[in-house]
Design a protein around this motif. Structure first.
Motif, PDB file in Angstrom:
ATOM      1  N   LEU A 303       0.778  -1.345  -0.040  1.00  0.00           N
ATOM      2  CA  LEU A 303       0.005   0.012  -0.116  1.00  0.00           C
ATOM      3  C   LEU A 303       0.951   1.331  -0.029  1.00  0.00           C
ATOM      4  CD1 LEU A 303      -2.734   1.496   0.336  1.00  0.00           C
ATOM      5  CD2 LEU A 303      -2.522   1.163   2.978  1.00  0.00           C
ATOM      6  N   LEU A 304       1.854   1.242   0.828  1.00  0.00           N
ATOM      7  CA  LEU A 304       2.874   2.489   0.988  1.00  0.00           C
ATOM      8  C   LEU A 304       3.536   2.675  -0.308  1.00  0.00           C
ATOM      9  CD1 LEU A 304       2.272   2.314   4.102  1.00  0.00           C
ATOM     10  CD2 LEU A 304       4.420   2.870   4.424  1.00  0.00           C
ATOM     11  N   THR A 307       1.027   4.297  -3.175  1.00  0.00           N
ATOM     12  CA  THR A 307       0.705   5.651  -2.818  1.00  0.00           C
ATOM     13  C   THR A 307       2.054   6.570  -2.827  1.00  0.00           C
ATOM     14  OG1 THR A 307       0.968   5.205  -0.414  1.00  0.00           O
ATOM     15  CG2 THR A 307      -1.279   5.241  -0.981  1.00  0.00           C
ATOM     16  N   GLY A 379      -1.052   4.829   4.073  1.00  0.00           N
ATOM     17  CA  GLY A 379      -1.033   5.406   2.747  1.00  0.00           C
ATOM     18  C   GLY A 379      -0.787   6.722   2.601  1.00  0.00           C
TER      19      GLY A 379
END
Length: 464
Positions: A303-304, A307, A379
């Motif tokens: 997820l990181l 984003t 995020g």
């Protein structure tokens, strides 16, 4: 003084061939798995939760090792950057420090769960790999002005960070899908048995993050050496050492002539300390507070990186449109908000007011409200970290004298590392003193705010 570097060599009116730019960009792809797999989402949480005696002690030891590497980088980076300016060439330095990255990362395989005798080996290997990764990045960064015109520096820097994030994400997906397996089921995230017969019970999938990082770097750094031109050699190594040290001394003696860029470097020193500590301890924090396994932390990392990729690409365009400074300040604001909010959530509560049910076996991934809020904050951290790092790199290119770009990228690394031990060190001390991982993150919000305040005094020209 150093012999002058022709301005046309450092700041071309037209971009270098696409193959040269692609080779340079792929360095970020090659190096990022070290930061993604080892420093943040796989190996660091594995070390804290399985190799160290307990998560609190593991977080502290990892923070102290990060600090030790930061001290070595802080001491040597300006000197080596000045020597590289004098000699002209960058690739030999990238190769030498890339070798340290490969050696250190490979040795991380030796860390074993429940084997305290491997703790020292792991920490020394981590320090070696960190020094290699950071110094190789210094010399890769200093090649930027020779690749694109000044008005495209922001997009180049943002593209590099975005490609790096994607590389980190791909390597993380590969690990979760084919190497890291649940000790309970013996299966990976997609239901496979681990490749190469890796033993899930012995956490060999987690340990494989080191050798995979080393192999990944070797393979994907090759285009840089094949297609990206290096500056011609200007003098022998002995003469370069003498000239570089002399030039660095002169730069530091005349620091008042570069007051604006030095103000930026001080600001960068402080806010990057906070970011280094946040990434170094974020995965460990999730493992300790929420009990996340490597698979859950890995999904969090994906997820990181998603984003972060989007943030770096968008931030690169905003950098060339609005300027680097507004992008940096906006990113710091998002990071500060995220850290403060993390301090208000825990395993069984939100905002210190709303009690929640803590996670229980069988609940599934990210089943509780605090975990879901932490995902959202992660995020936001990824979306802000990409532009922050990319815009900081491009702002230095715009502020620094082009004939001393290596020196100032050395000072840039110095500003990011001279007190890099402070963030992890303070977080580790507070963690141990209060026996609370959440408290250790509290110091980071202050670092972001102080860095932003100092950056506000940096003078910049409006983008063309």
């Amino acid at each position: 003084m150093l012999p002058p570097v022709p301005t046309s060599d450092m700041a071309p009116r037209q971009a270098a061939p696409r193959s040269a730019v692609a080779g340079w960009v792929l360095f970020d792809w090659a190096a990022q798995p070290y930061f993604t797999l080892i420093n943040t989402f796989v190996y660091a949480p594995f070390f804290a939760s399985a190799v160290a005696a307990n998560p609190v002690e593991g977080q502290a030891m990892w923070g102290f090792a990060t600090s030790a590497a930061g001290v070595a980088i802080a001491v040597l980076s300006p000197v080596l950057g000045a020597i590289a300016d004098a000699s002209g060439r960058r690739k030999p330095w990238i190769a030498a420090f890339g070798l340290l990255l490969v050696i250190g990362a490979s040795l991380l395989w030796l860390g074993k769960p429940g084997a305290p005798e491997t703790v020292a080996i792991v920490l020394v290997a981590f320090i070696i790999a960190t020094i290699g990764a950071e110094f190789a990045t210094v010399f890769n960064n200093s090649m930027m002005p020779s690749l694109v015109p000044p008005e495209r520096i922001g997009r180049l820097s943002g593209l590099g960070w975005a490609v790096g994030y994607v590389g980190g994400m791909v390597s993380l997906i590969f690990m979760l899908g084919f190497l890291v397996a649940s000790p309970e089921t013996g299966r990976t995230l997609i239901g496979f048995s681990p490749l190469f017969g890796l033993d899930a019970g012995a956490r060999e999938g987690d340990r494989a993050a080191g050798p995979l990082t080393a192999l990944w770097f070797i393979v994907f750094v090759i285009p840089l050496f094949l297609f990206t031109p290096d500056a011609p050699a200007r003098m022998g190594m002995a003469a370069a050492v003498k000239a570089g040290c002399t030039g660095l001394k002169a730069t530091l003696t005349e620091v008042h002539r570069h007051r604006n860029v030095m103000t930026f470097l001080i600001a960068n020193m402080i806010y990057m300390d906070g970011l280094v500590a946040l990434f170094a301890l974020g995965g460990i924090y999730a493992a300790g507070v929420f009990g996340w396994t490597t698979i859950e932390i890995g999904l969090f990392g994906i997820l990181l990186t998603i984003t972060g990729t989007a943030g770096a690409l968008i931030g690169g365009r905003l950098d060339d449109t609005l300027g680097s400074k507004p992008v940096i300040l906006g990113s710091i604001a998002v990071l500060t908000f995220s850290v403060v909010t993390i301090l208000l959530i825990g395993r069984d509560h939100l905002l210190f007011i709303f009690a929640t049910t803590p996670p229980a076996p069988g609940d599934g991934l990210f089943a509780t409200a605090p975990e879901q809020v932490y995902l959202v904050l992660g995020g936001l951290i990824g979306a802000a970290a990409g532009p922050l790092q990319a815009a900081s790199r491009s702002l230095l290119v715009r502020l620094a004298p082009q004939d001393k770009i290596g020196q100032f990228f050395g000072l840039f690394a110095l500003s990011g590392k001279v007190t890099a031990f402070v963030g992890p060190f303070l977080a580790s001390v507070v963690t141990l003193a209060l026996n609370d991982q959440r408290a250790g993150l509290g110091v980071l919000a202050f670092m972001f705010l102080i860095g932003a305040t100092i950056l506000s005094f940096v003078r910049t020209r409006a983008p063309a």
